[in-house]
Design an enzyme around this catalytic site. Structure first.
Site, PDB file in Angstrom:
ATOM      1  N   ALA A  13      -7.351  34.934  31.468  1.00 57.46           N
ATOM      2  CA  ALA A  13      -6.470  34.983  30.299  1.00 57.46           C
ATOM      3  C   ALA A  13      -5.875  36.382  30.134  1.00 57.46           C
ATOM      4  CB  ALA A  13      -7.262  34.599  29.042  1.00 57.46           C
ATOM      5  N   ALA A 120     -11.661  51.740  29.522  1.00 63.34           N
ATOM      6  CA  ALA A 120     -11.511  51.608  28.075  1.00 63.34           C
ATOM      7  C   ALA A 120     -12.092  50.284  27.602  1.00 63.34           C
ATOM      8  CB  ALA A 120     -10.039  51.697  27.690  1.00 63.34           C
ATOM      9  N   PHE A 123      -8.782  48.199  24.272  1.00 63.48           N
ATOM     10  CA  PHE A 123      -7.393  48.590  24.508  1.00 63.48           C
ATOM     11  C   PHE A 123      -6.502  48.334  23.283  1.00 63.48           C
ATOM     12  CE2 PHE A 123      -8.034  48.807  29.150  1.00 63.48           C
ATOM     13  CZ  PHE A 123      -7.305  49.952  29.399  1.00 63.48           C
ATOM     14  N   HIS A 150     -14.951  39.754  10.153  1.00 64.50           N
ATOM     15  CA  HIS A 150     -14.686  38.895  11.305  1.00 64.50           C
ATOM     16  C   HIS A 150     -14.799  37.428  10.899  1.00 64.50           C
ATOM     17  CE1 HIS A 150     -15.095  42.537  13.703  1.00 64.50           C
ATOM     18  NE2 HIS A 150     -14.528  41.883  14.697  1.00 64.50           N
ATOM     19  N   LYS A 154     -18.483  34.683  14.535  1.00 61.85           N
ATOM     20  CA  LYS A 154     -19.114  35.865  15.116  1.00 61.85           C
ATOM     21  C   LYS A 154     -20.491  35.992  14.478  1.00 61.85           C
ATOM     22  CE  LYS A 154     -18.544  40.849  15.828  1.00 61.85           C
ATOM     23  NZ  LYS A 154     -19.065  40.850  17.201  1.00 61.85           N
ATOM     24  N   GLY A 160     -18.919  45.899  17.319  1.00 60.92           N
ATOM     25  CA  GLY A 160     -18.982  47.068  18.195  1.00 60.92           C
ATOM     26  C   GLY A 160     -18.037  48.175  17.731  1.00 60.92           C
ATOM     27  N   THR A 161     -16.876  47.795  17.272  1.00 58.79           N
ATOM     28  CA  THR A 161     -15.912  48.802  16.812  1.00 58.79           C
ATOM     29  C   THR A 161     -16.439  49.552  15.592  1.00 58.79           C
ATOM     30  OG1 THR A 161     -14.100  47.391  17.588  1.00 58.79           O
ATOM     31  CG2 THR A 161     -13.505  49.170  16.102  1.00 58.79           C
TER      32      THR A 161
END
Lengths: 259, 259, 259, 259
Positions: A13, A120, A123, A150, A154, A160-161
């Protein structure tokens, strides 16, 4: 001069989105694709018929391309990047799953081979800028909390961010202690705590992926927010990486470090 | 080593806030106050009795202090800053009203006298960081709109901060044209236009002073927002200026340029 | 008792979503589908093989179903709803394009035939509740402005929802004049004006469809916001309509009027 | 016909605001003030010289006023309201501290004396409307989380308004279970839990008192937010109470119940 690009994972994808992106850019040209699952002709994948498709890495010649874009799998990424570096193709890597040790090894190879690259995990330009700005603001606003939102599917929290943002803030803010004497009359309402930075995770249907960093100071507030509605947004960051890859002389970790 | 501070305009509302700020800092000491309207003893103004009060500028000796903080009036500020520079006292100026020409002249004097200083029309750290981040984000997100919200008593629109932000963004974003073919079925709903950047002004009771910069890109959005609830917030910026003034070797315009 | 449902426009994007919705509900059963473009067997459309497919309206017998859900086209909707009412099937209509006069005529037919129904141009529950709450809040907060945000491809402004919200607020707020003496130093920054209610339209890539209503009063503010990420959200409103259709004894216009 | 108002606690901060409010209204007239600490003439308190000041409750005659506004202290409020009801003065009570039992007793007295009144722990219209709307929206959006933001000096969490909102939502939403299988990789990030409704408390300098209720559904979101910048905002609610007090025939608890 047009740069030649090979796309590893071009059938997936993300790989498909990368094909559309590179095709839309004037200064870049796709010359090859790598995937273990090639079933059709190039044009079925949105590629011109001159593009060479490889179903195994070892068939790719030295200096076959200038740039190796990698959106593959955690099990393939380490060997892929090592191959790219040793064959003098600059890697731009969006695949996750590299360990700290593997990153260190790849950095060494990059230095030895005198070729730069970028790894990275994220992105998304809005997320990357949010983290960068949050880190900078923390110097002036040590009081800060993070909310991430979210979709309800989830199941893990925090994102994670959000955690990465807290880590970047913690590196940069002055020693700080907020309200040690506070009292919760309903347990846990004050959220999670990463080195004194409170993190709050919201999970609701309808939401996609959003992060908000809130700074407060005497008489004022500063709020940074990013919304990711679609993974298509990653292409904004890949484009920036393509424009900058030339200027990198070592393996850089994190898109924010090339902005 | 403790720095000696003189406060011009110490009897005013901002001057009084500066007194409290400097008194709370370890490395700075107030040694003098300037105001044409001195009626009481120093302690009535929150000052220790050793502080010398001046009701005219010319009575202040050369090198009397290290730093001259100025929150006075548009009519006094130019002569004040000139006096500070020529008497080797580094100015930190929050008073508005200097013309471009006056700023240029003061810069020249600063160079000649070899002493740095800072002139900042806005000492609110949240507003200053917002502008700085907005300028940076515009490189990656050319699509941007600005909303500013103020109390209903503010009769002019847009706010100075919103317009200043638009100017900084315009300097930094790639050539950009958004939706030339759009149609308003209710006049003016698309807001004001500064070089293609739409600005929207909200005026409502209850609100104080707020600015929001909205960036959009494919599949994602980045939003920066600052809220000023109280002019007390300016002291955050004055504190930063005090900490950095030592490192300035010329007259800098804008707090964002010393961050 | 299970209610029998016919879906007009079942082959379209919205019709397909309705099929999934009704299949997921215990108390409703799809018995028929109407579309001029039937090409396949029922199961290809997500329907059981007992469902009867009609390619013309007139083939549908009197009282064939209890409920007629209509997501068709502006050119078909009037005749469809008339047919449903005169054949004693209660219509739930999401198709837009009915004129005020057509709505009046259908209301008369509904009364004569003694059968209720619902025509709703917007089935998004978040938008419908936002309008309802905004109307109610305006009684207490006459100072209000509206911001709507849409993707950059939406060329017309303001959005229908924003204008409809302004109309509902205008009906309900006390006579009100805000800041007649305000001055724009950049033209149009104060936005569009609907009976004294300012409307601001934002157009940015990344955004989908969002509306925010901001109320301000002395020392406080109230903000209502809705975000539509996906037309899938319309199914929330269709579900509410299905649950309430039984209680309607006339043709109601607007989902907000059955909440 | 002008209504006569007595203000209990007229010397306090809230009492002073009530004086200004009532003086600004056409249909109401202050006739008396009650406070144990009267030191000056009426005009020093912003009152006309005809206003009668009482330093003890028992000196106030039966039917001395139509309305008794009470912003006093937890220790005085019960006896004050009882006195008002038995002397046929309709109470509007902003003082907190009544127990459930005391409220029940006062309700009984109200019925016996055939006089209505209002007890409202929160007179902020934005907070009251937020709670009312949140309760209503929960019928259609069972997935909901609450964020409340306060200044860093507020040591307890969550806020009373946030908890009251959760209670009102819990009464009105259908049985609901969200994500039972979620995993926190940082403890407590998912916040506090009131009957399945997550509550998150933010504490930052600069902030005043703010509450946000977030609803999520398939493909859409609805957000309600209120900001209290100043207790002056309570006067909006007192004004509404004054306008409605006539229509109340019993003792009502909660401003939301008279809207």
């Amino acid at each position: 001069m047009t740069k030649k690009v090979l796309i590893a994972g071009f059938t997936g994808a993300m790989g498909q989105k990368v094909i559309k992106l590179v095709n839309s850019l004037d200064d870049f040209e796709i010359v090859g694709g790598l995937s273990p699952e090639i079933k059709y002709e190039p044009k079925e994948y949105g590629l011109s018929n001159e593009v060479k498709l490889f179903n195994q890495r070892d068939a790719i010649p030295d200096q076959f391309a200038d740039i190796w874009i990698d959106f593959t799998t955690p099990s393939a990424v380490y060997e892929n990047v090592k191959y790219a570096l040793t064959h003098h193709i600059a890697p731009i890597v969006g695949t996750t799953g590299l360990t700290d040790r593997q990153e260190d090894e790849l950095s060494l190879i990059s230095k030895k081979e005198k070729i730069g690259g970028l790894i990275a995990p994220n992105f998304g330009m809005s997320a990357v800028l949010l983290m960068k700005f949050a880190k900078e603001a923390a110097k002036y606003f040590p009081d800060v909390e993070i909310i991430e939102m979210h979709h309800a599917d989830k199941k893990d929290a925090p994102s994670g961010t959000a955690l990465a943002t807290a880590k970047m803030i913690a590196q940069n803010r002055p020693p700080h202690q907020s309200a040690p004497d506070e009292v919760e009359t309903l347990s846990n309402v004050r959220g999670g705590d990463y080195q004194g930075i409170k993190i709050h995770s919201i999970r609701l249907p309808g939401y996609v992926a959003h992060e908000q960093v809130m700074f407060g100071g005497t008489g004022e507030a500063l709020t940074l927010r990013q919304d990711s509605f679609d993974r298509q947004s990653f292409m904004n960051g890949v484009k920036v990486a393509l424009e900058k890859i030339d200027t990198l002389h070592e393996l850089v970790i994190g898109l924010e470090n090339i902005l």
